[in-house]
Scaffold this motif. Structure first.
Motif, mmCIF file in Angstrom:
data_model
loop_
_atom_site.group_PDB
_atom_site.id
_atom_site.type_symbol
_atom_site.label_atom_id
_atom_site.label_comp_id
_atom_site.label_asym_id
_atom_site.label_seq_id
_atom_site.Cartn_x
_atom_site.Cartn_y
_atom_site.Cartn_z
ATOM 1 N N LYS A 26 12.835 -33.942 -37.514
ATOM 2 C CA LYS A 26 11.377 -34.015 -37.671
ATOM 3 C C LYS A 26 10.985 -34.920 -38.835
ATOM 4 O O LYS A 26 9.970 -35.620 -38.769
ATOM 5 N N TYR A 67 17.165 -29.861 -37.937
ATOM 6 C CA TYR A 67 15.716 -29.927 -37.699
ATOM 7 C C TYR A 67 14.997 -30.685 -38.817
ATOM 8 O O TYR A 67 14.017 -31.394 -38.560
ATOM 9 N N THR A 83 12.396 -26.924 -26.975
ATOM 10 C CA THR A 83 11.259 -27.741 -26.588
ATOM 11 C C THR A 83 11.620 -28.551 -25.341
ATOM 12 O O THR A 83 12.458 -28.129 -24.542
ATOM 13 N N LEU A 118 8.941 -27.046 -40.722
ATOM 14 C CA LEU A 118 8.189 -28.249 -40.352
ATOM 15 C C LEU A 118 7.197 -28.627 -41.437
ATOM 16 O O LEU A 118 7.139 -29.792 -41.881
ATOM 17 N N TRP A 157 9.434 -19.273 -38.635
ATOM 18 C CA TRP A 157 10.441 -20.030 -39.392
ATOM 19 C C TRP A 157 10.344 -21.521 -39.086
ATOM 20 O O TRP A 157 10.377 -22.365 -39.995
ATOM 21 N N VAL A 158 10.214 -21.878 -37.816
ATOM 22 C CA VAL A 158 10.105 -23.292 -37.427
ATOM 23 C C VAL A 158 8.920 -23.945 -38.123
ATOM 24 O O VAL A 158 9.025 -25.054 -38.672
ATOM 25 N N LEU A 173 13.423 -20.275 -26.900
ATOM 26 C CA LEU A 173 13.479 -21.154 -28.065
ATOM 27 C C LEU A 173 13.944 -22.517 -27.587
ATOM 28 O O LEU A 173 14.966 -22.629 -26.907
ATOM 29 N N ASN A 203 9.288 -18.741 -34.386
ATOM 30 C CA ASN A 203 8.299 -19.813 -34.538
ATOM 31 C C ASN A 203 7.755 -19.855 -35.959
ATOM 32 O O ASN A 203 7.447 -20.937 -36.487
#
Length: 281
Positions: A215, A211, A120, A178, A173-174, A118, A171
């Motif tokens: 973003k 987050y 980037t 987003l 959830w991400v 997890l 991912n």
């Protein structure tokens, strides 16, 4: 001293490689495009072929784009990679891809540790990834120094394959967060109010998250330098959908999220950060 052969020095692999070698581990690296590996030559041995990198190595680490890339490269190591070598598979390749890797590991006599991460680009550079490791208990000590070098913490979550399943859940959830931010900002814009007011309204409260602000501000500022490319997010969304449908789970929101990702990729934004999904709204 443990020798690691790291195959794949892209967005994630490059930072991981630097942290592995600066922790004192002997490292060889290979990348399909050698120019992306060459800046590591001051620290690691840059190899021309995967076979050159893996010969005599204790650990084979793959951090490549997709399942086909991983399987093709490791398949090409027949007769070179030694049985008993630990295969630390850290690419995001989905449930089916991990099953293919497990079958190949059995054929080659490799010890498969399925350990996607997890995080980037920046966490990869800083050595602060979260590792979702799964595999045989007797392999843990062999890979622990590597995982300690690349991550802030390692979770051991079961037999090989469990790490990949947890990565898909995370991912999912991400992507939901987003796309929720992108859609909320677009709704504010189209209702005639400043979208930045949404970020201010939720800022610091129970509905906020780092987050959301990270973003959301990138979307509004048009900052799309890739921490994780939108094209990769689309690939991962398809892996999540495949896994959900195979398990008989209604994927709910994800097909719509996936379609927005695809629209933005088709518009030419695939190499931008996944926050560029906002450009499809």
């Amino acid at each position: 001293m443990t020798t690691v052969a790291l195959l794949g020095t892209g967005t994630m692999g490059f930072g991981m490689a630097r942290n592995i070698v600066t922790s004192g581990i002997d490292l060889r690296v290979w990348n399909r495009t050698r120019d992306k590996a060459e800046p590591l030559a001051d620290l690691a041995t840059v190899c021309d072929t995967p076979a050159e990198a893996v010969e005599g190595a204790d650990v084979l680490l793959t951090i490549l784009y997709d399942a086909d890339s991983v399987i093709d490269v490791v398949e090409g190591l027949r007769g070179t990679v030694e049985p008993g070598t630990v295969w630390l598979q850290q690419s995001t390749i989905g449930v089916d891809g991990t099953a293919r890797a497990a079958k190949l590991a059995d054929e080659l006599g490799l010890v498969l540790v399925d350990a996607p991460v997890l995080g980037t680009k920046k966490p990869a550079e800083d050595g602060t990834l979260v590792v979702l490791a799964s595999g045989p208990a007797d392999a843990r000590d062999r890979v622990a120094p590597i995982l300690d070098a690349i991550g802030s913490r390692t979770m051991w979550v079961g037999d090989a394959g469990a790490g990949t399943r947890l990565k898909l859940v995370a991912n999912h959830w991400v992507f939901a967060v987003l796309e929720g931010v992108a859609e909320s900002l677009a709704l504010a814009r189209d209702l005639g109010i400043d979208p930045a007011l949404f970020l201010e309204a939720v800022g610091g409260g129970a509905m906020d998250a780092p987050y959301v602000q990270l973003k959301g501000k990138a979307m509004l500022d048009g900052r799309f330098d890739p921490a994780f490319a939108l094209g990769g997010a689309l690939k991962d969304a398809d892996l999540i959908l495949d896994a959900a449908r195979a398990a008989g789970v209604d994927p709910g929101l994800l097909p719509v999220i996936r379609d927005h990702f695809a629209q933005a990729v088709e518009a030419g934004h695939g190499d931008k950060d996944m926050a560029a999904t906002y450009l499809a709204h």
